[in-house]
Structures are given as C-alpha cells and as structure tokens.
Enzyme design. Structure first.
Site, PDB file in Angstrom:
ATOM      1  N   THR A 178       0.854  -1.188   0.000  1.00 13.23           N
ATOM      2  CA  THR A 178       0.000   0.000   0.000  1.00 13.23           C
ATOM      3  C   THR A 178       0.884   1.231   0.000  1.00 13.23           C
ATOM      4  O   THR A 178       2.034   1.186   0.435  1.00 13.23           O
ATOM      5  CB  THR A 178      -0.885   0.027   1.251  1.00 13.23           C
ATOM      6  N   GLU A 323      -5.652  -3.323  -1.867  1.00 12.79           N
ATOM      7  CA  GLU A 323      -6.314  -4.483  -1.255  1.00 12.79           C
ATOM      8  C   GLU A 323      -7.410  -5.057  -2.132  1.00 12.79           C
ATOM      9  O   GLU A 323      -7.874  -6.181  -1.899  1.00 12.79           O
ATOM     10  CB  GLU A 323      -6.918  -4.079   0.101  1.00 12.79           C
ATOM     11  N   LYS A 439     -14.562  15.077  12.253  1.00 12.06           N
ATOM     12  CA  LYS A 439     -15.651  14.725  13.159  1.00 12.06           C
ATOM     13  C   LYS A 439     -15.903  15.898  14.092  1.00 12.06           C
ATOM     14  O   LYS A 439     -15.180  16.121  15.047  1.00 12.06           O
ATOM     15  CB  LYS A 439     -15.286  13.468  13.949  1.00 12.06           C
ATOM     16  N   TRP A 444     -20.168  14.399  10.738  1.00 14.11           N
ATOM     17  CA  TRP A 444     -18.994  14.263   9.893  1.00 14.11           C
ATOM     18  C   TRP A 444     -18.993  15.347   8.821  1.00 14.11           C
ATOM     19  O   TRP A 444     -20.024  15.649   8.216  1.00 14.11           O
ATOM     20  CB  TRP A 444     -18.974  12.892   9.206  1.00 14.11           C
TER      21      TRP A 444
END
Lengths: 549, 549
Positions: A178, A323, A439, A444
């Site tokens: 990654t 992934e 947050k 959000w």
C-alpha cells in the site's frame, strides 16, 4: 478436477491465438516494437534465465521498473515459473524501498537502469537479495558491489523453456505494498486465482470492457497495483498494448496515442490535466482515443467536459485500492440513467460508480449499521469478494483492525478506509478517507468536498483541508490553499464562496495561505505531514460564523 | 483468504444494483413481468421453502422445466442454499429421464406442469425423489401417488430467508447430463467456482460480450447446459432478461423480440431458420436485435447472409459441450481479419471460432501429435481449463478413455470427440464428430462436410452420411437423403454434384433415398440408429468411381 485458475492460459491465448498482434514500448533508447510471438519467446527465455539464477517456486522476485515490455515479460515469466512478482515503486524514498524489499525478503530484483542508483545507495542495508537484473543491454557502474547482470544478456544466453511447472491456483503470484499515507506500507499478496478472477472481471463490459480490437496504453504505473490489471487483462483479450516507458511527459503520451492509434488508456487525473494543457499549447490528434479510465482521485468536471467536447473522449472514473487488486468499481451511466441528459450522465461519471462483478459491499455508519442509499448519508465502505485480499502480509495488528467478520455466510469484509455515499442507483461516491473526515460535534464533515469546492475557486491552484483538534467540537476543518500565479486570496471571500454550497458549520475555521502543499511519493496531498505541522492551531472563526448571514 | 468464488455475488449484484431492471417470462398463462427486486424476494422465499422441504447442503434438486422466471429462481435458490441444481431435459424419452434422475439420485424435483405426466408414468421406477414441486399455482391430478406441491403455494407460505449459508467454491452447484448420441448419458457436475469462472468468461467481449444495456433472450433450453450460462452471466451483468417459456414457436419469439426490444438471443440454427420462414410469411420487426449466438450445429451461410442483409442481425457461431459448461469458443472476425471483406468475414463467422479466455487447446492426429494450424489438417480437439470438467460422475471407464494426461504442467486434456481443423488465425472449425468421421484406407473423410454439401443441393431437404463397414477400405461413406416435397432425386446426378467439391475417393458409395431420417431427443440426426439399420450394405459404387471423369 478441472484445471486450476492460473496465469498460464493468459500467456497461451495471446501467444497462440494472436501471435502477430503488437506490443509497443517506449524505452530509454527509443520505441521497441514486437509481436506476442516474440513476447512468448522472450518470456520463455527469461523464465529459463531466472531458473539459471536459482529462482524457484516460492521465491520472491522484486521489480523496480517503468511501464515497458521488459517489465511485462517479468509479469509473466516470474509467476509462470512458480515464483512471486513483487512490484516496488521506484519513486519511493530510499527508506521506503529499503523497508519494502527487506520486509518482503525479495530474493532477486529486476530493475530499470534508473533504479540502480537507489540500490547503490542502499545496498549495505538490503538483506536477502542475491541478484540484481538490470532491464537493459548493459549494466551501469556502481559504488557498491552489486551482483548485477543485464536482462538482454541473460535472455540471449538461454534457450526458451519448453513447458511451465505445475502451478497451484493458491500459489502467491503477485505482491504489492500500500502507498502508506499513514503508517508503514503494508504488503498484500495476490494468488494466481485472484489474478485470474480479477483480470477476467476487468475484461467484462461491466468493468473496463477490454476487447481484442482495443489498443490499450496503461499509463498507471506497473509498480502501482499491477497497473490496474491491464498487463493481464489486455494480454488475455489479445489486444495490442502500448507501454509509455520511463517518466513519460504529456508530449510522449500524445505521440504514442497518435502513432499507435490508442483507443483506451488509464491513469490518475493529473496526467490527463497535463495532457490537456499540452494539447492547448501544441495541439495533437486524439481521434483514435475513445476512453480514459481515471482513478486515485477525482477528475474535475471541467476536464471531463473538455475531453468530451473537444476530443470525443469519455472519461470514466474507477475506484479501487491495493487491497482490491485495483479496479473495484467503474462509473458510467447505465441504460436506466443514460437517458437523463448530459449533466446527469456527467454526475454519474464523476462518481466512483457501480461495484464490479464478483464484489459485494456495505456502507456502514459509526454504529456499524448500513446507511441509506440516498446519495446523502455517508459511512465507511466495506467490500468483499474473491478479488479482495483477506489479510495483510506479516501485519497481525492490521489484520485485526482492517477487517470485519461477516455474519451472513460470507467470510470477512475489508474496511476500505473510504467514507462514501451510495445513491439510489447504487453508485458509490467517495467523499473522504476515514482518517481525513472531520468529526465535528458528532457530525462528519468531508474534507474532500471542501477541497473540491475550494479548487473550483478561480484564484486557487491547490487546496487541502484537514481536521484540527478542537477542545469543544473535537475536530474542526482547517484549510490550506495555494494561490494561482499572480492571484491574491482573501480569507473572508473564500469563506463566503464556500457558503454558497455548504452549511455554515462546515466552513473551515481558518484558511491558511501557503506557497506549496507537501505531497507523497505517489503525488497525493500529504495530510499526515500537514497535520504534524499544526498542534494547537489558532482558529480565528468559530463553527457557524457566517459573515453576517 | 479472500471470499470464495460462489454464485452469491451474482445474486447480490442484480438485486442490489439493478433492483428495477426487468425479468420477463412467457408462461403457460401469459406474460409474467417483474423486477430483480421481486426476483430477489422470490428466490429467498424459494430457498426458505426448500429448507422447509428438508433440502440441505449436499442434496440434489432436479428440474424438468422450460425457460421461465421460476426456473431462473431455482437456478439461484438451489445452489445458494448449498444444494445442487440438476437440470433434466423434459423432452427426453421416459427411459432416459428415469435413468438420469435415478443415476443422479435426485432428492427433490422442481418441474413444469408439462413434465408431471412423465413422472406420473415413471413414478414406480423413480427411486429417491421425496417431493415434486410443480412450477405453477396449482398441481394437476395424477394417476400415481406423486408427492406434489405447487411452487406458488410454497413461496407464498414462507418468509424470505435473511442470509445464505456459508458456501465453498468447491461445492457442487450444478449438474447436467450429456445428450448421449452414443451410449448412456454421462453426468457432469459444476462447482460454484466453475460456474463463477465460466459466467465471467461468457460476459467478456472475447466470448459473448454481455453488457448491462443488453436485453437477452436465451432460447437455448435451461435444461441444456445451463442455457449456455446466460441465466448466470446476464444476472451478473444486471441486464434485462426475457424467457420464451414452454415450446415457443417462431411467432412467440418474434413477438418477444418486438415487445421486449431484445438485443441478444441464442439457440440452435433450426430455430432461426424457422424464424426466418415465419418472417418471410408474416413479417416482423427485429430492429432491436443485434446478435444471435448459434451453436449445436452450423447455421447455413445463406441464413447468416439473409439475417445480415434483411435485418442487420449478426449471427455468431459458438462451440461448446456439456463438459465445457457450454461456450468454449465464439466466432467473429478479429481486428486482423475484419478488413478482408464480407465473404472473408462470413468465412470466419461460419467457423466455431477462437477459443474463449481461460481455455487452452490442442488438435491431435491419430498419432497423438499436434496437427498444423493450416485450415486443412484435422484431428481431435482437446481442451482444458478451469471451466472444463475433469471427470464424469460415476463413470470410471469414461474417466479413463475421455481424458488425456498433460505433460506440460497442466493436468488433463478433455477429448472432445470433435474432429477439427484450425486455420492460420487460430479459428477452430469442427469438421466431424470423432465417432462419425469415416476412416477410409488410412485417410479421414468428414461426414459433416459431405452432409453440408448435400443439403445445399436444390432437391434435397435432409441428408446424413455415415460410415459403412467395408472389407477392403475399412469404412466407406454411405449417404441417406430426404427429397424436398415434390422433388425426385437421381443418385448419379447427386454424385456428379458432389464431385465439383470433393476428391473422387470422398464420394459416397451409395446414396439411399428415404422419407425421413431418425432424430435424437435434441433434434440431431440419430446416426447410431441409422448405423444399426445397415449391417452389410450393398455399395453400388467403388472408391474412385467418377462417372466418366
């Protein structure tokens, strides 16, 4: 039992059914052009040469290379020999290359001449590599005592191997790390079965729709999640493929599109923005080009519109991650949405799109419950499928935190770390990374939506929004902007500008003006570094401040 | 580990991403029309009902049904419940149905109302079936004491199940018996993984190219190798599907194409010949239709040409068999061949085509060596791949004779029993069945090529050529022909006609005139029965006799 799902029929189909179809590659030394028949011969030679170097089943062969025919040859010779191809990003900082090569315990490296200098600097810190093959005719001089050999010498000196060893579909065939915008890079492994299933999915019309009569130029790097699977899918399709070589600039890309009559290409949006700038200045013929697949971040609407209007080229967004073996969704209007007019079609194209065949998804809120598919409610995107990894290599702690057990007959959901909405038609739109979402007081705020709005401001060249810690609200948005050359930016006017689109409590508590914004090795805004520069920022505005409204 | 390759994401994708897309079905009682959302609800109810009937993992559920939405529901509810769907041809003779249902040891049957009479006749010879579900609102009266229940009652009386049981990709999910033109029918089993891999392959542009905006009408029966995988591939694609129901006639097919705007359909050539006759007489609107996939036997060139010229519909040949899960090759010109003009394109389309992604093949002569790919040399076609079965169910002797061990890293090749040539472009052309090819003096004569030539004769309606035993030459061709109504056939003139196309030693040693030619349950010429009628035929002509030439 039937045959196992391996890469062998990919190689068979291109070399036996399409022996005269071309593979074209821009290299350090000019354009290289050959057929799938030649490709087959060279892959068999490379496999024999690797066997001579002692590469055997279970070994790991790393590559540090650009998009070239030699890299393509390694994509086949390594896994077809029973070994595992581990692609490493040659643009990473030395420390990262060192970490990744040592973590994967690569046995042999196949590298571009550009990457030899990295190894030269790092050699006394690299642990298990016993041979370094340079994708070239000759090997360069080095300071360190590198065990170098030249790719072309090796394959000239061997006979092609006659047949492949038995392969198991569960054998590891690929590996990629990654990009690591947070924490250390994590390795994921791809089995033959995963590569088979993903490449077949990529070929379908529901995903990238790769056909024999396409001419495909993957600009997305081969070190970046298998170049979104093009080297496998395009070979199986028997289509002509074009590799743009070492750090191609917009002129290189336009030249290749023109001369090779490319129909389909793919890469991150910035590439295509630069190509558009180049075309504005120098002109160019894109008449063969039909589609550009973009991913990694969102292409600006204006760019999509201009490619359509001026070049009859459609931009399709795709979403995916290391992934998910790259492509996990693709965005284009369906028969149900296509009739709703151009702007509606662009709305769909601007999203991350419909999940690709074979996958399943959920979008869950903080409480773990699925959110409504209404294009408004957002939560974390969870995916699963035969082309989604079930674990990280050597990272037990991430294997605990990044997966969720399924309770409905499936195995595990991958937590993508992407915050997304899903509209009534099932289109995913990624509105933020989980680590970047702000947050504030139990609600959000999407940093990406604010950034996109800021970047539409006529005076702003780049913008990034991060979460600043806040005693009362927990977190509050803080913006950093880079003015366009010759422009001055006034913070008040920027906030007023944003107010047209967002509720007042979304407005950043400060807009700081910078000369540049730090970026990661893959060209993304480096929010981690930015966050480290602010500990207790002074925030001149409070949530709800609205400039008199 | 990643998720296993099962049918679950097929169901997920259609029901979640395309809930409003239609499934249309012609039934005994008219047109049934619903959405994938309705489909999902009914499949979940059927699964619950099957569980109530005691169906559990490892059970086998047989079907005797036409192409309808209820059959489609069984295609999903059965394997998603962990059981195995065994499709049985309801047009078979009673003895064959008895043999197949007992050999498979089906636990439950789901049958069309048309098939109840078969079971009524056979019931005391059927061994393990404990429940018979009739795909209808009610159950008919029967002589035997059949344990009947009505499909619609069952699903009305249950709640949809909430989630699927865990499935393994190696679980058997499907089963089908070969049509058995020689010997007893042989059962083959399909795992979830095989169905997944084959349906994805079918979707790709290299195979049938199924996209979301297609409207697909599978005419090929759902009891015949999973209707060439359309029920799985089309559902995954999220396309509208149309089922033509009980024994559709040409008017039914044309009506459905018109009213549902079908773009893609598939079936054996005779269906499309009959449709063409119907159109000649009654007219009809095929403007939505783009492609017809034909298989099972070859469509006459003239039919292909007329569909193109008069209806702008392209006919594409496909090849496959029960053992390859249907589609194994598809024929259309590639970018390399498409520029060679219309007749060359038709030449390609008339072949069985290019092997589909995932498969590998060889064509081997009597000596087991590969023949040249020159369009002339022929031998037996061997194939292998993840979508080719590796064994027959319960048939150890066939498992010995019908497979060849591979010596190149693969496992086993399937002996297809098809005699084929491969041309320079890799296109397969099946020239005969191995059991039908005529072995004369060490050379092979294709019975199919002679039949095709005979059927092009203006006075001949049907023709079949078989091998007659011959003392000196081992075998010699013997033709049987049925004259067109009102025509008389002269044997000498038929031989002269054939001489224009074939070497003299290929000419049949006799041409016998018949009123009809026996056919199998699937409508193929029954050469087995014909061969049994000739033991020591008198052959008036000798090889090389040439009528004066």
């Amino acid at each position: 039992m039937p045959e196992e799902l391996t890469l062998r029929p990919f190689f068979w189909r291109a070399t036996r059914l399409f022996p005269e179809t071309e593979v074209v590659s821009r290299t350090h030394d000019g354009i290289d052009r050959y057929t799938y028949a030649d490709f087959g011969d060279r892959v068999r030679r490379l496999a024999a040469a690797l066997a001579d170097l002692g590469v055997t089943s279970g070994d790991r062969v790393g590559t540090l290379g650009w998009n070239t025919h030699r890299h393509l040859e390694a994509y086949y010779a390594v896994p077809l020999s029973g070994a595992q191809l581990h692609t490493v990003n040659l643009l990473l900082q030395d420390d990262n290359v060192e970490y990744i090569v040592n973590d994967a315990a690569d046995d042999v490296l196949i590298v571009d001449r550009d990457a030899v200098a990295i190894l030269d600097r790092l050699w006394d810190r690299i642990e298990g590599v016993r041979e370094v093959v340079v994708m070239d005719d000759t090997v360069p001089k080095t300071e360190a005592d590198l065990p170098l050999s030249a790719f072309e010498d090796l394959i000239a000196d061997t006979d092609p191997i006659a047949s492949w060893p038995p392969l198991s579909e569960d054998d590891p065939a690929g590996m990629c790390y990654t990009s690591g915008t947070t924490g250390k890079p994590k390795g994921v492994e791809y089995t033959h079965k995963m590569l088979y299933a993903h490449a077949m999915m990529v070929m379908t019309p529901a995903a990238l729709n790769v056909a024999e009569d396409d001419v495909v130029m993957p600009v997305v790097p081969m070190f970046h999640v298998n170049s979104w699977e093009f080297p496998y899918a395009v070979t199986m399709a028997g289509a002509k493929q074009v590799y743009p070589g070492p750090s191609p600039d917009p002129a290189d890309l336009v030249n290749l599109i023109e001369s090779e009559e490319v129909t389909l290409t793919a890469g991150v949006p910035t590439v295509w923005i630069d190509v558009l700038d180049h075309l504005d200045e120098h002109g160019g013929d894109l008449s063969s080009l039909e589609r550009i697949i973009v991913g990694g971040s969102a292409a600006p609407r204006e760019v999509m519109r201009r490619y359509e209007d001026e070049y009859e080229v459609t931009i399709e967004h795709a979403w995916g991650m290391t992934e998910t073996m790259s492509i996990g969704s693709v965005s284009r209007p369906t028969s149900g949405t296509a009739t709703d007019g151009r702007e509606a079609a662009l709305d769909k194209r601007a999203k991350q799109g419909l999940l690709s065949p074979g996958l399943e998804m959920q979008v869950v809120g903080d409480d773990g419950e699925s959110v409504a598919w209404d294009g408004e409610a957002f939560g974390e995107l969870l995916v699963r499928g035969p082309t989604v990894v079930g674990e990280y290599y050597n990272r037990p702690e991430a294997n605990e935190t990044d997966f969720v057990e399924a309770d409905d007959g499936g195995s595990r959901w991958l937590r993508t770390g992407d915050i997304a909405t899903v509209d009534e038609d099932g289109y995913i739109e990624v509105v933020d990374r989980a680590k970047d979402v702000i947050k504030s007081g139990g609600e959000w705020i999407s940093s990406i939506e604010l950034e996109n709005a800021l970047m539409a401001h006529s005076d702003i060249a780049e913008a990034v929004v991060i979460a600043a810690p806040h005693e009362r609200w927990q977190e509050r948005p803080l913006a950093f902007v880079v003015p366009k050359a010759g422009c001055e930016i006034d913070v008040e006017s920027v906030r007023t500008f944003l107010q047209e689109e967002f509720p007042r409590w979304w407005l950043p508590d400060d807009v700081q003006i910078r000369e540049e914004i730090p970026k990661t090795a893959t060209g993304k805004f480096d929010k981690k570094t930015l966050r480290e520069t602010i500990e207790e920022p002074e925030l001149p505005y409070a949530p709800g401040d609205g400039g008199g409204q």
